[in-house]
Each structure stands twice: as C-alpha cells, then as structure tokens.
Design an enzyme around this catalytic site. Sequence first.
Site, PDB file in Angstrom:
ATOM      1  N   HIS A 244       0.978  -1.575   0.064  1.00 46.65           N
ATOM      2  CA  HIS A 244       0.504   0.218  -0.315  1.00 46.65           C
ATOM      3  C   HIS A 244       0.731   1.272   0.159  1.00 46.65           C
ATOM      4  O   HIS A 244       0.655   2.191  -0.558  1.00 46.65           O
ATOM      5  CB  HIS A 244      -0.801  -0.038   1.009  1.00 46.65           C
ATOM      6  CG  HIS A 244      -1.705  -1.471   1.660  1.00 46.65           C
ATOM      7  ND1 HIS A 244      -2.132  -1.987   0.043  1.00 46.65           N
ATOM      8  CD2 HIS A 244      -2.622  -1.727   2.493  1.00 46.65           C
ATOM      9  CE1 HIS A 244      -3.215  -2.596   0.402  1.00 46.65           C
ATOM     10  NE2 HIS A 244      -2.930  -3.178   2.341  1.00 46.65           N
ATOM     11  N   LYS A 374      -0.154  23.570   4.723  1.00 43.87           N
ATOM     12  CA  LYS A 374       0.348  24.508   5.760  1.00 43.87           C
ATOM     13  C   LYS A 374       1.683  25.723   5.336  1.00 43.87           C
ATOM     14  O   LYS A 374       2.461  25.535   4.718  1.00 43.87           O
ATOM     15  CB  LYS A 374       1.007  23.376   6.590  1.00 43.87           C
ATOM     16  CG  LYS A 374       0.159  22.669   7.223  1.00 43.87           C
ATOM     17  CD  LYS A 374       1.107  21.552   8.364  1.00 43.87           C
ATOM     18  CE  LYS A 374       1.692  22.070   9.161  1.00 43.87           C
ATOM     19  NZ  LYS A 374       2.513  20.926  10.526  1.00 43.87           N
TER      20      LYS A 374
HETATM   21  C1  BG6 Z   1      -5.280  -4.566   4.578  1.00 44.83           C
HETATM   22  C2  BG6 Z   1      -4.329  -5.190   6.079  1.00 44.83           C
HETATM   23  O1  BG6 Z   1      -4.600  -4.790   3.644  1.00 44.83           O
HETATM   24  O2  BG6 Z   1      -5.220  -2.747   4.767  1.00 44.83           O
HETATM   25  C3  BG6 Z   1      -5.247  -4.284   6.963  1.00 44.83           C
HETATM   26  O3  BG6 Z   1      -3.996  -6.270   5.500  1.00 44.83           O
HETATM   27  C4  BG6 Z   1      -5.291  -2.897   7.314  1.00 44.83           C
HETATM   28  O4  BG6 Z   1      -4.282  -4.861   8.351  1.00 44.83           O
HETATM   29  C5  BG6 Z   1      -5.852  -2.889   5.962  1.00 44.83           C
HETATM   30  O5  BG6 Z   1      -5.805  -2.937   8.100  1.00 44.83           O
HETATM   31  C6  BG6 Z   1      -6.306  -1.248   6.459  1.00 44.83           C
HETATM   32  O6  BG6 Z   1      -6.859  -0.720   4.504  1.00 44.83           O
HETATM   33  P1  BG6 Z   1      -8.071   0.298   5.055  1.00 44.83           P
HETATM   34  O7  BG6 Z   1      -8.198   0.897   3.869  1.00 44.83           O
HETATM   35  O8  BG6 Z   1      -8.668   1.017   5.594  1.00 44.83           O
HETATM   36  O9  BG6 Z   1      -6.770   1.876   5.563  1.00 44.83           O
END
Ligand code: BG6
Length: 486
Positions: A244, A374
């Site tokens: 991510h 900011k």
């Molecule tokens: C998932 C992870 O990919 O993303 C989780 O496995 C995490 O651990 C989640 O909680 C977070 O996703 P979002 O969209 O709630 O930020």
Amino acid sequence: PESGCLSIVVLGASGDLAKKKTFPALFNLFQQGFLQSGEVHIFGYARSNISDDGLRERIRGYLKGASEEHLSQFLKLIKYVSGSYDSSEGFELLNKAISWNETSEKNQPGNYRRLFYLALPPSVYPSVCKMIRTYCMAPSSHTGWTRVIVEKPFGKDLGSSEELSSQLGELFNEQQLYRIDHYLGKELVQNLLVLRFANRFFLPLWNRDNIANVQIVFKEDFGTDGRGGYFDQYGIIRDIIQNHLLQVFCLVAMEKPVSLSPEHIRDEKVKVLQSVDSIKHDEVVLGQYDGYKDDPTVPNESNTPTFASVVLRVHNERWEGVPFILKAGKALNSKKAEIRVQFKDAPGDIFRCKKQGRNEFVIRLQPSEAMYMKLTVKKPGLEMATEQSELDLSYGLRYQDVKIPEAYERLILDTIRGDQQHFVRRDELKAAWEIFTPLLHDIDAGKLQALPYQTGSRGPPEADELSKKIGYVQTHGYVWASPTLA
Ligand code: BG6
C-alpha cells in the site's frame, strides 16, 4: 460499453474479505446501475455445504444503506456453488452454472464475460487458477474474456513471489490477471496523478531543490484483532508498507508518464522503484505493541513488527538526497493515512519563520479526505507577527453532494471495463519485493529487533528520533482540524 452475459464468481464466498469487501462493493455497483439484472450473474464458491439462501443470509448483514427491495433484487442475482479448491467436480459444476446463464441468454448479442475474484489465501491460488483455466474459461467459440482478480500477500519475499508469478503466468497472461492493491482505488490516491501533473503550482517545486522530505504514513488505532495468526507470518512491512505505502510512494515520486495508458503509467512506477537504493539498517525502526503476544495464535518469542518506519532513498536526478519515510503501525494513537511533503526553509528569512514551522503539503487519504497546505501568514491583528495557517481543501465541505466510492467498488468496475491502470503489473511487484527482501530476511533472521511500544502511543520514540535525524522538522503547537459544516 460492452454488453453480454457477465458472470462474477467470488471464490472464498463465505470468508471475511468476501463478506466485508467484495459483496458490499458488488452491491454498491448494482445500486448505481453498473450491474444490470438479466445481464449479470453472481456466483459464490466455497467449500461449505450451504444453499443459495444460506449464502444470501450470510452476506445480507454486510450490505448497508439500501431499501429492502434493492437488497432482495441484488441477493436474487447470487447463486452458490460448493466445491473444493483443488478437485475438478466443483469447478465443473461451477462451469455448468455459468454456462447455463450464458446459453439461456444466447439470443442476446454480446460477449461472454467471466470475472473470477479470488477472496482466498494465496496458498490455493495456483490450484484454483489451474481449475479455472481447465474448466471455467469463457468459451473460445464466442467473443468475450476471462479475468482473474488476486490480492496480496503475493508471496513472502522476492523468491516466493516470483514463484507464484510464474505459476500464475503459465495459466493466464498479464491482460487476464488483475493484482489488486486497494490503496490504488482510494480517491485521493487516484488524485495524485492529476495533482502532480495538471498543476503549475507543483510542477516546478516537486524536486530535491525544494522538498526536504516526504512522509507516507499509515496508522491504525487497533491491534491485529484476531488476525494475529496471519499477521505474525507477515508483519507490518509485508502487510502495509511493501504494497500500500509503496504504491503511494510510486505515485508521489515517479516521473510524468508518456500518457495515461496503463502501460505508460506502470512503466514509470517500475522505473522509480528500480531507482530506490538498498535500505540501511540504521534508517529503520521496528516496533511491537505491548499486548500483541497475548493473542494465543502469536508465539511468545515473536519478533514480528507491528510498527515500522523505513527510509527510502531514490537515486535519481529529481530526488537524490530527499528521504522518503514510509511509516505504518497498528495499535497507535490515531487512525489515519496521509502523505506529508515537507518543503525546505525559505532562504534569507526576515520573519523568523523557522519557529513557526515549514511549509507542508498534506494529502489526507483517510478518514475525512482532504488536502491542505500549511503556510506562514501574518497573524491577523495590529502586530506584525506571523503564524502557521493553512489553505484547506476538505472534501466533506467542498464536495457535499458527492459520495466518494469505495476502493473495491472502483477496482472491480475497472476490471469489468478492462482497465489495468490501477492494478499492479508483474514487473512492478518484482521491483517492490527487490526493495524490501534483504531487509525482511534480516528481520526474519533476528538481525533487527522490534522495540516495544505502548498501545495507543505514537510508536517507539526511536521512530520520531529517526525522522528528526533525517531532517524532518515537526511543527509544535499546530494541529490541523478537519473543518466541519457550520
Ligand atoms: C489491509 C491490511 O490490506 O489493509 C490490514 O491487511 C489493514 O491489516 C487494511 O487493516 C487497511 O485498509 P484501509 O483501507 O482500512 O486503510
């Protein structure tokens, strides 16, 4: 748009991901008119021996904000097929169920479109994909397509990921495989390209001459909540950072793509990933919250990080010398995800702005989507004093009538439309693993220790020290408050 029979198969239909994300996303698409009854058929596939209604009952509670009528129309589209993930019988049955609808609608013009969503643990991806490839492909005697959506974890390191990629690559080509990273479906992540490349404001500033450092931060205010068994095998770097946050990093750091075509965009992502230097141990802080090991599925001696702050350095003309801090943690003091671009001090400062803090451009992915700058302004009043304020674009205020779509909703629609722009290409995944694999192997070998931190804290204090050491200047006494409607 394309027409014809569209069969959406959710494998692992009774699991958590399917119930919490996949079916609700399909339902939202249905409500917005993207999935037409008559044309669309949804199948749940799993091992449990339940009826169509059994599945409908299991997911009903997760489908929110709808009239009873809408809800039952949607549930009627769903059928259930039970079978195992590695034997032919189940998949032959599944194929029959899909074909029955296709042929009963064959007098309609259009394609046979088959979308398989693997809401399953990756250990069964190879066998399930083999079964789909053998028994369930859209018939070649007819126009149409077969597409497969898969989700992380794609392996545990470079080697295992590449092995999985080749296994899947023997069965499906890149155009058929959709590797989902749901962060790419978030509104403000999708906005990054537009922001960066359509605004004269940013074009000349987005480089090492002006930017001091960039932080990409993910915080959750709860722990692993019953997922300890899964989590302990992976840890926060594999769970959040390698996918991510690294995807967000790509969009912040990459060069301008030749066009918006998926290949052009992903070419640039791969390039910037390949420009990342190897990670230095003294630019990593790992943590584990107290109480993590209370979960009975977590071994007592676990060194698995639930928090990590990792500095990435990009060896190219735009970014040399600018640290990118990727930070993620569970059981922290707040729940949010944001990108924080911190600019250098204004040279020759006559206002003593330094004590006010630096210019920052913050993109808040969630919650309360916003972007704000900011900046230092004259403090309103008779004195010539300065203070830190902000230019604020808060979506809740600015776009009051817009409902921001859920990430999964958008990405499933992209798959139906055949747009791979927001999906991870094979070489991109490989480049992502190349960055983190040496560090992960060192952590697994116990060469780096996860420091304890208190549940509900900012994480280990060493992480703040690291940020400071690499040049991040924290503004004290200024807190951005999400504006609310009067
Ligand atoms: C998932 C992870 O990919 O993303 C989780 O496995 C995490 O651990 C989640 O909680 C977070 O996703 P979002 O969209 O709630 O930020």
